[in-house]
Each structure stands twice: as structure tokens, then as C-alpha cells.
Design a protein around this motif. Structure first.
Motif, PDB file in Angstrom:
ATOM      1  N   ILE A 139      -8.366  -1.963  -6.046  1.00  0.00           N
ATOM      2  CA  ILE A 139      -8.383  -0.536  -5.726  1.00  0.00           C
ATOM      3  C   ILE A 139      -7.281   0.177  -6.520  1.00  0.00           C
ATOM      4  O   ILE A 139      -7.514   1.211  -7.152  1.00  0.00           O
TER       5      ILE A 139
ATOM      6  N   SER B 260     -13.147  -1.388  -0.743  1.00  0.00           N
ATOM      7  CA  SER B 260     -12.803  -0.855   0.575  1.00  0.00           C
ATOM      8  C   SER B 260     -13.733  -1.406   1.646  1.00  0.00           C
ATOM      9  O   SER B 260     -13.317  -1.674   2.777  1.00  0.00           O
TER      10      SER B 260
ATOM     11  N   GLU C 110      -6.998  -4.719  -2.052  1.00  0.00           N
ATOM     12  CA  GLU C 110      -6.230  -3.554  -2.502  1.00  0.00           C
ATOM     13  C   GLU C 110      -5.792  -3.623  -3.973  1.00  0.00           C
ATOM     14  O   GLU C 110      -5.701  -2.571  -4.622  1.00  0.00           O
TER      15      GLU C 110
ATOM     16  N   PRO D 195       0.807  -1.231   0.000  1.00  0.00           N
ATOM     17  CA  PRO D 195       0.000   0.000   0.000  1.00  0.00           C
ATOM     18  C   PRO D 195       0.833   1.272   0.000  1.00  0.00           C
ATOM     19  O   PRO D 195       0.412   2.294  -0.551  1.00  0.00           O
TER      20      PRO D 195
ATOM     21  N   PHE E 276      -8.345   5.904  -0.120  1.00  0.00           N
ATOM     22  CA  PHE E 276      -8.483   5.658  -1.559  1.00  0.00           C
ATOM     23  C   PHE E 276      -9.891   6.015  -2.025  1.00  0.00           C
ATOM     24  O   PHE E 276     -10.084   6.554  -3.121  1.00  0.00           O
TER      25      PHE E 276
ATOM     26  N   THR F 177      -8.724   1.489   4.114  1.00  0.00           N
ATOM     27  CA  THR F 177      -8.462   1.914   2.732  1.00  0.00           C
ATOM     28  C   THR F 177      -9.388   3.053   2.313  1.00  0.00           C
ATOM     29  O   THR F 177      -9.534   3.326   1.120  1.00  0.00           O
TER      30      THR F 177
ATOM     31  N   ASN G 175      -7.246  -5.486   4.397  1.00  0.00           N
ATOM     32  CA  ASN G 175      -8.137  -5.464   3.243  1.00  0.00           C
ATOM     33  C   ASN G 175      -7.403  -6.138   2.087  1.00  0.00           C
ATOM     34  O   ASN G 175      -6.443  -5.590   1.543  1.00  0.00           O
TER      35      ASN G 175
ATOM     36  N   ALA H 181     -12.815  -4.699   3.722  1.00  0.00           N
ATOM     37  CA  ALA H 181     -11.773  -4.830   4.742  1.00  0.00           C
ATOM     38  C   ALA H 181     -12.312  -5.684   5.886  1.00  0.00           C
ATOM     39  O   ALA H 181     -13.409  -5.436   6.396  1.00  0.00           O
TER      40      ALA H 181
ATOM     41  N   LYS I 115       0.435   4.251  -2.721  1.00  0.00           N
ATOM     42  CA  LYS I 115       0.223   5.650  -2.337  1.00  0.00           C
ATOM     43  C   LYS I 115       1.254   6.573  -2.973  1.00  0.00           C
ATOM     44  O   LYS I 115       0.914   7.663  -3.444  1.00  0.00           O
TER      45      LYS I 115
END
Length: 468
Positions: free
Chosen positions: A366, A352, A363, A147, A275, A272, A360, A355, A151
Motif C-alpha cells: 500500500i 486493503s 501495508e 502506519p 489509504f 486501511t 493488515n 486485512a 501517514k
């Protein structure tokens, strides 16, 4: 066999092409996930985000005395090469994958480890000298490294998107100034309302996008809070004391941004919704773009039987059977892009929502959806400006005629002859196809001088009708 090497993992041995820098777990992911055809390497910012994450982790581990110098320097050089654009083709796995991103994390670990081995004078796969797990992934888990890389990638991808959004708003602002003296009828519920200028209409388009730039950038700021050091679930198991703070510090130096450690690593590892918040901004921008594009399509409709108040630049023939037809293809494609972004926002929301407990696992979808949304929205904005907005022209006489022929100008008479008389005039003008102007004079409700002053369209563009 001479073109392959044998690597092993939990499930046993696997043949890996001899020339590649990735290893056994990447090879398994290649075989397991042939889904979207969108690979990690399709988004260079993501590849660089992975390398930046691994570089910061290596620096933290070295600083804290748990990564030997020769291995650290080799990992550092390998990661920097990737950040500079090398080895991008070594990230061939599909973005859509099970395993909560483990395949992508191991892809990065393996590529960096094998390049580091090469730099140290060893052969690919000789992991006793530099291990993907024990050295490159030291003090980490997929659940914090993956993650974090997402990001960092999103934060970088947001920058050109914000620039494209400003470019679009600026282009609309230029048109607003160009059309500042073009009188036309405003409309509500697709019916004539009161006069305005075409410039006012375009100025509203510009402003509605312009004010979203700060919102977009503010949403992206959340991506600078990372959970490095959380390892598996946020407790920091297998990470050395001080790693989380050190890693955030080095990420700040590497990225040039103020990267911070999440306050609660357990919460940050499973949450999450940042996001979702960013995807919601993209959705909001998309809804505004749809409105603008739909308005442009209405304003250019015709040319003989529609509103035809503006001309869009002709981009291609519009029909295989109707000669002379030209369609508003650029607003149409921007609309379709926006529909996809809105659909992706729902996907991100549902992912999301899934989770569970301390992680979660959704991802990957996502990341896939956000990367796609940013890319197509940016491309759409650039196309919208270059192939549509800058070439829009006004049909000034058509706009003016719609004002003079409209029943809507009777609204300006309300303060002077009252709503009841105004309604009577409007109804009779509509039924008998006569003008408001002639009827007011016929019924001697106002003198010609008074009427000319009130019905001058310039006097109806803002507040102050009662003072006329």
C-alpha cells in the motif's frame, strides 16, 4: 572481520558493516527483500515520517517517566538529525517486504539507537546503553509506528501534489481566457454538435481539475488520525498509560498539524481503507487527466487530415521513418502515468481487502503504491504544464471554418422552423454537400435578416435561442 561488527537477534548472529548505523534486522531485510529496487530512502518524506514518529514516542515516554534522561536526549538529537535530512542513506531496504513493515520499523529503531549510542560516547551495537527495541521502540509496535510514519509521509507528499494540481488548473484557465473568442464546433459522440468557443472547452478542463484540489486535501486529512499506543493489536499492551494521548500531542507539535489519536485503536490498527479513499481520489484525478489529454490529442490531430484546431508545442521528432512527423508526446506520457496510478489504486484496494483479524500485513505494498502514485503524478503534472499546456496555440481560422461548414448549426433553427424542417435541411445539406444557410433561404423558411441573426455563432454560445 575488521570491517564488520557482530550483532544478534532471534535467529542468531549476523555480520553488519562496521560503518553503518543500521543493525542486524535491517541487514537481514537487505538480504531477503531485493524486489522493487525502490528503497525507503527513495522517499525522504517517509524517512522523516519514521523519525518524527520515533521522536514523538521518545518525548511521550520521557514525559511519562519511563525513558531515562541521557537516553532520551540522545534519541531526540538523533531523530532530529534524521528529520533535518541526515543519515538518509541508512534506510536501504526495499519498500516491498514481508512482515507487515517490521523491517522498516526496525531499520528506524536501529539507526536512531546507533546514532544515539555514538552521541553518548559508545560504539555502534552496544545496545545495553541504548536499545533499538527497549528504548527507541518503547511503548510501540511495528503495527502502530509503521502506519503512522506512512501517514505522516503521505500527508507531506500530498502538499506539493496539490500545488502541482492547482498549477495545472491555473495554466488551463489562462488558456481558456486566451481562447475566449475562438469559435469552434462542439462535438458529441465524435460528431458535430453545436458551436462553442475553444475558451469554453479549456475552461471546462480547468474547472474539472480545480474542484479536485479540495477533495484531495480532504482525503489527506484522514492521515492525521493515528493509532500510536495501539502496540500490537490495539489493546495497548506494553505501552504505559497515557502514552497514546501524549504521543499524538507531540506529533502535533513536531509536524505543526492537528494529529489526533484514533477513537478505536483496535479498529484503526487493522483498517486501511483511508489509504483506499485517498488512492481513489488519485484515480479520479487520473481519469480526468486522461480525458483532457485524449481531447488535446484529438484537437491537434492532423495536421492536414485531422481536426487540427490547436497546436501543441513540438517536443521531439515523431518518427524514425516519416520526415516531418511530430507526435503529442507529453499528453501521451501523462496518459501512461495515469494508467499506472489507476493500476496502483487496484493494488491498494486488493491489499486493503486482505486485512485479517487484528492486522493488515499488506501495508508495505500500500505504501509503495501510494508513494509511487503521488510522485509520478506530481512529476507528470509539472511536465504537462511546462512542456505542453503553456505552449498551446489555437488555429483560429480552422476552428471558425468548421463552424460555418457544419451541419450542426441547424440545431439553432429548431425553435424557429421546427424539428421536422430542421431535419430535412440537415439531411439535404449532407447529401448534396450544400450549406444549411442556402437551403433555408431556398425553401423560404426564414428571411435573410432573420437567418443571419439566428446563425450568428455568437448567438449560439448559450441559452436564449428561442428569444432570437
Amino acid at each position: 572481520m575488521e570491517n564488520h561488527r557482530i550483532e544478534t537477534d532471534l535467529l542468531g548472529e549476523k555480520r553488519v558493516p562496521l560503518h553503518v548505523y543500521y543493525g542486524v534486522q535491517t541487514q537481514r531485510a537487505l538480504e531477503n527483500f531485493d524486489i522493487s529496487k525502490q528503497t525507503v530512502s527513495h522517499y525522504p518524506e517517509f524517512v522523516k515520517g519514521l523519525a518524527k514518529t520515533k521522536l514523538a514516542a521518545a518525548k511521550a515516554n520521557y514525559e511519562l517517566g519511563i525513558l531515562p534522561s541521557p537516553i532520551f536526549f540522545a534519541i531526540e538529537k538523533a531523530a532530529k538529525e534524521i528529520i533535518d535530512g541526515a543519515l538518509s542513506g541508512e534506510f536501504p531496504i526495499d519498500l516491498m517486504q514481508g512482515g507487515a513493515g517490521t523491517s522498516t520499523n526496525m531499520n528506524a529503531n536501529e539507526v536512531i539507537a546507533n546514532r544515539a549510542l555514538e552521541l553518548m560516547g559508545h560504539q555502534k551495537g552496544e545496545y545495553q546503553h541504548c536499545s533499538p527495541n527497549d528504548h527507541v521502540n518503547l511503548s510501540q509496535s511495528t503495527n502502530d509506528a509503521y502506519p503512522t510514519a506512512i501517514k505522516l509521509a503521505l500527508f507531506e507528499m500530498n502538499k506539493p501534489l496539490a500545488i502541482s494540481l492547482k498549477k495545472t488548473a491555473d495554466a488551463l484557465r489562462v488558456k481558456a481566457q486566451e481562447f475566449s473568442k475562438v469559435l469552434k464546433m462542439g462535438r458529441t459522440q465524435l460528431q458535430d454538435a453545436v458551436p462553442m468557443t475553444l475558451g469554453q472547452e479549456f475552461d471546462a478542463f480547468a474547472y474539472t481539475l480545480e474542484k479536485e484540489i479540495a477533495v484531495l486535501n480532504n482525503a489527506a486529512q484522514d492521515f492525521l488520525e493515528v493509532n500510536m499506543g495501539a502496540t500490537a493489536i490495539g489493546t495497548g499492551l506494553c505501552a504505559v498509560e497515557g502514552f497514546s494521548e501524549s504521543c499524538a500531542k507531540h506529533l502535533s507539535t513536531i509536524t505543526g498539524e492537528n494529529v489526533t489519536k484514533a477513537v478505536n485503536l483496535v479498529e484503526a490498527t487493522s483498517d486501511t481503507t483511508g489509504f483506499v479513499a485517498y488512492a481513489s481520489v488519485l484515480k479520479k484525478i487520473s481519469l480526468k487527466l486522461i480525458k483532457i489529454c485524449n481531447d488535446l490529442r484529438l484537437l491537434t490531430s492532423g495536421p492536414r487530415t485531422g481536426l487540427f484546431e490547436i497546436n501543441l508545442p513540438p517536443m521531439q521528432p515523431g518518427s524514425s521513418i516519416m520526415p516531418g512527423k511530430v507526435n503529442p508526446v507529453i499528453p501521451e506520457v501523462v496518459n501512461q502515468i495515469c494508467y499506472k496510478v489507476i493500476g496502483n489504486e487496484l493494488t491498494i484496494t486488493m491489499a486493503s481487502e486482505n486485512a485479517q483479524l487484528q492486522l493488515n500485513v499488506m501495508e508495505p505494498v500500500i505504501a509503495y503504491s501510494l508513494f509511487e502514485s503521488i510522485q509520478i503524478l506530481q512529476n507528470g503534472l509539472e511536465t504537462f504544464v511546462d512542456k505542453c499546456i503553456v505552449g498551446i496555440t489555437a488555429n483560429e481560422e480552422r476552428c471558425k471554418a468548421s463552424v460555418l461548414n457544419s451541419i450542426g448549426i441547424v440545431t439553432a433553427l429548431n425553435p424557429h422552423i421546427g424539428y421536422k424542417n430542421s431535419t430535412k435541411i440537415a439531411k439535404e445539406a449532407l447529401e448534396n454537400n450544400t450549406s444549411v444557410y442556402d437551403l433555408v433561404l431556398h425553401y423560404q423558411l426564414l428571411s435573410k435578416e432573420e437567418l443571419d441573426k439566428i446563425l450568428d455563432p455568437i448567438n449560439m454560445l448559450g441559452p436564449g435561442a428561442l428569444a432570437q
